[in-house]
Scaffold this active site. Structure first.
Site, PDB file in Angstrom:
ATOM      1  N   HIS A 121       3.755  -7.737  -9.010  1.00 42.55           N
ATOM      2  CA  HIS A 121       2.832  -6.687  -8.093  1.00 42.55           C
ATOM      3  C   HIS A 121       2.611  -6.973  -6.589  1.00 42.55           C
ATOM      4  O   HIS A 121       1.300  -7.283  -5.929  1.00 42.55           O
ATOM      5  CB  HIS A 121       1.538  -6.563  -8.832  1.00 42.55           C
ATOM      6  CG  HIS A 121       1.530  -5.437 -10.111  1.00 42.55           C
ATOM      7  ND1 HIS A 121       1.794  -4.194  -9.935  1.00 42.55           N
ATOM      8  CD2 HIS A 121       1.375  -5.939 -11.517  1.00 42.55           C
ATOM      9  CE1 HIS A 121       1.783  -3.739 -11.221  1.00 42.55           C
ATOM     10  NE2 HIS A 121       1.400  -4.653 -12.088  1.00 42.55           N
ATOM     11  N   ASP A 131      -1.371  -3.480  -9.502  1.00 42.92           N
ATOM     12  CA  ASP A 131      -2.304  -3.997 -10.486  1.00 42.92           C
ATOM     13  C   ASP A 131      -3.754  -3.985 -10.200  1.00 42.92           C
ATOM     14  O   ASP A 131      -4.502  -3.287 -10.831  1.00 42.92           O
ATOM     15  CB  ASP A 131      -2.032  -5.501 -10.616  1.00 42.92           C
ATOM     16  CG  ASP A 131      -2.049  -6.496  -9.308  1.00 42.92           C
ATOM     17  OD1 ASP A 131      -1.783  -5.799  -8.142  1.00 42.92           O
ATOM     18  OD2 ASP A 131      -2.347  -7.521  -9.080  1.00 42.92           O
ATOM     19  N   TYR A 134       9.928  11.188  -0.299  1.00 39.80           N
ATOM     20  CA  TYR A 134       8.525  11.724  -0.376  1.00 39.80           C
ATOM     21  C   TYR A 134       8.208  12.159   0.772  1.00 39.80           C
ATOM     22  O   TYR A 134       8.643  11.818   2.002  1.00 39.80           O
ATOM     23  CB  TYR A 134       7.778  10.297  -0.369  1.00 39.80           C
ATOM     24  CG  TYR A 134       7.778   9.369  -1.567  1.00 39.80           C
ATOM     25  CD1 TYR A 134       8.736   9.841  -2.666  1.00 39.80           C
ATOM     26  CD2 TYR A 134       7.535   8.124  -1.642  1.00 39.80           C
ATOM     27  CE1 TYR A 134       8.724   9.102  -4.010  1.00 39.80           C
ATOM     28  CE2 TYR A 134       7.533   7.251  -2.583  1.00 39.80           C
ATOM     29  CZ  TYR A 134       8.275   7.765  -3.822  1.00 39.80           C
ATOM     30  OH  TYR A 134       8.394   6.784  -5.056  1.00 39.80           O
ATOM     31  N   GLU A 136      -9.941 -10.474  -4.425  1.00 37.04           N
ATOM     32  CA  GLU A 136     -10.398  -9.441  -5.363  1.00 37.04           C
ATOM     33  C   GLU A 136     -11.726  -9.155  -5.235  1.00 37.04           C
ATOM     34  O   GLU A 136     -12.307  -8.062  -5.678  1.00 37.04           O
ATOM     35  CB  GLU A 136     -10.501 -10.443  -6.719  1.00 37.04           C
ATOM     36  CG  GLU A 136      -9.019 -10.571  -7.167  1.00 37.04           C
ATOM     37  CD  GLU A 136      -9.102 -11.508  -8.396  1.00 37.04           C
ATOM     38  OE1 GLU A 136      -7.904 -11.467  -9.091  1.00 37.04           O
ATOM     39  OE2 GLU A 136      -9.842 -12.270  -8.382  1.00 37.04           O
TER      40      GLU A 136
END
Length: 422
Positions: A116, A121, A319, A399
């Site tokens: 990831h 994630d 894209y 995090e």
């Protein structure tokens, strides 16, 4: 949403209770990444979570492995969508973590490591957290929230369809149709917890470029007996650089034309028959995008013809430009500002520069107003300018940014739905 409304405080309290769980989800997802259109474990985890929360609808198998959940509030109202992408990248992780990925898979016929490396994630864990928060507040929500867990944002395997475009084809924005959609991306370009946004064009369009130059093979000692596609290709590479520097009005928008791979020849004393070049084209304006395509073809064919070679130019649109709806962005910036200035670690909000990376969230924005923003995940003791970027095998996510993402998406959803009540 007024200052006296208790929902923002209740969201904050619930997010604080859930932060450890969101981090645990993220670590489990990080340790078990899956490539595009192969996110079977991730999709099963998401679907089980939404069903356990009592979602009104949970659809699986959308665009191969996508999951779409619908949470109906206790009061009538409009519909808003929230999106998270689920896929990892064919990258071998080099970060020393107890939950580092050791996963291997086959990508386009080659065995690769899987990581990831772009932070998806984090996105999945954040949106799972938002689902928990809003499910607990559903009695006070006016309208419905559609949760879109999308596969293959990083492109599906060659020969397959996938990603946002296929989710749309398979009805992800129908029954019911949202009035707006919100998404986020964690980034190493901002300190952990800082929110970044930009109205209008925000992320570039992305196109694949392949140019094949055909010459005539001959001995390297006698180049005049053939037509050298290597020299011709070198002239084309140099010529391509003038498209941005000399042919485009860069006062309007920036653009990039890059050749990233050149393949031709097998030994030092043979001039080959052909050379293949592969690259990428990035722009922030659809008109400029078409002009670049036209100019690339004209330039490559012209240089090849002058060298007595021939060439074939193939440009594949990937894209579109990621364009944040200006009206929606202006409407929701106060929500993002409130989120960024509160919480356990308030870090602030800023307008970020354009990003030449691309995002298939742009397909959703072509159909309904959308706002795509960024949440920083670089540790406070690291200069974001020096941090390993998304897509690096050394990409690291602090995090502490996760709870900011949960609060941001949850507050955007309830504030947008409340605004429809007049």
């Amino acid at each position: 949403m007024t200052a006296a409304d208790p929902l923002p405080d209740r969201i904050a309290a619930r997010v604080a209770e859930l932060e450890a769980q969101v981090i645990a989800w993220r670590r489990g997802l990080h340790q078990h990444p899956e490539l595009g259109n192969r996110e079977f474990r991730t999709a099963a985890l998401v679907a089980e979570h939404l069903r356990a929360l009592g979602f009104d609808e949970v659809k699986t198998g959308v665009a191969h492995t996508g999951v779409v959940g619908l949470l109906k509030g206790g009061r009538p109202g409009g519909v808003v969508a929230l999106r998270a992408d689920m896929d990892g990248l064919p990258v071998s992780e080099e970060v020393d973590l107890p939950f580092a990925s050791k996963a291997r898979a086959v990508w386009n016929g080659e065995e690769v490591g899987v990581m990831h490396a772009c932070g998806h994630d984090c996105h999945v864990a954040i949106l799972m957290g938002v689902a928990s928060v809003l499910a607990g507040l559903r009695a006070d929500i006016s309208g419905s929230v559609k949760f879109i867990f999308q596969p293959a944002e990083e492109m599906p395997p060659e020969g397959e369809e996938g990603g946002a475009e296929l989710m749309i084809k398979e009805g992800a924005l129908q029954n019911p149709t949202p009035g707006a959609i919100f998404g986020l991306h964690v980034t190493s370009r901002l300190p952990a917890g800082v929110i970044g946004y930009r109205p209008g064009p925000t992320m570039a369009s992305s196109d694949k470029l392949r140019i094949t130059v055909h010459g005539r093979q001959t001995h390297g000692a006698a180049p005049w007996l053939g037509v050298d596609p290597i020299v011709t290709s070198a002239q084309i590479v140099l010529g391509l650089q003038t498209i941005v520097s000399r042919n485009l009005d860069l006062n309007r928008e920036p653009a990039v034309v890059t050749i990233g791979a050149i393949k031709g020849g097998v030994r030092e004393n043979i001039i080959p028959d052909s050379v293949e070049m592969r690259g990428t084209i990035r722009s922030f304006d659809e008109g400029m995008r078409d002009a670049i395509h036209e100019r690339v073809t004209e330039l490559a064919e012209g240089i090849s013809g002058a060298a007595r070679a021939s060439c074939r130019v193939c440009i594949t649109k990937n894209y579109p430009v990621t364009v944040n709806d200006p009206v929606l962005t202006e409407q929701m910036v106060p929500t993002l500002t409130r989120v960024a200035s509160t919480g356990p670690r308030p870090m602030g909000i800023e307008v970020v520069p354009k990003v030449t990376g691309a995002e298939d969230f742009s397909f959703f924005q072509r159909l309904i107003p959308g706002l795509f923003f960024f949440v920083g995940v670089t540790p406070p003791d690291v200069d974001p300018a020096q941090a390993d970027s998304n897509h690096s095998p050394r990409f690291f996510a602090d995090e502490r940014g996760l709870e900011v993402g949960v609060r941001a998406l949850a507050n955007l959803a309830v504030d947008y739905l409340a605004s429809l009540q007049g």
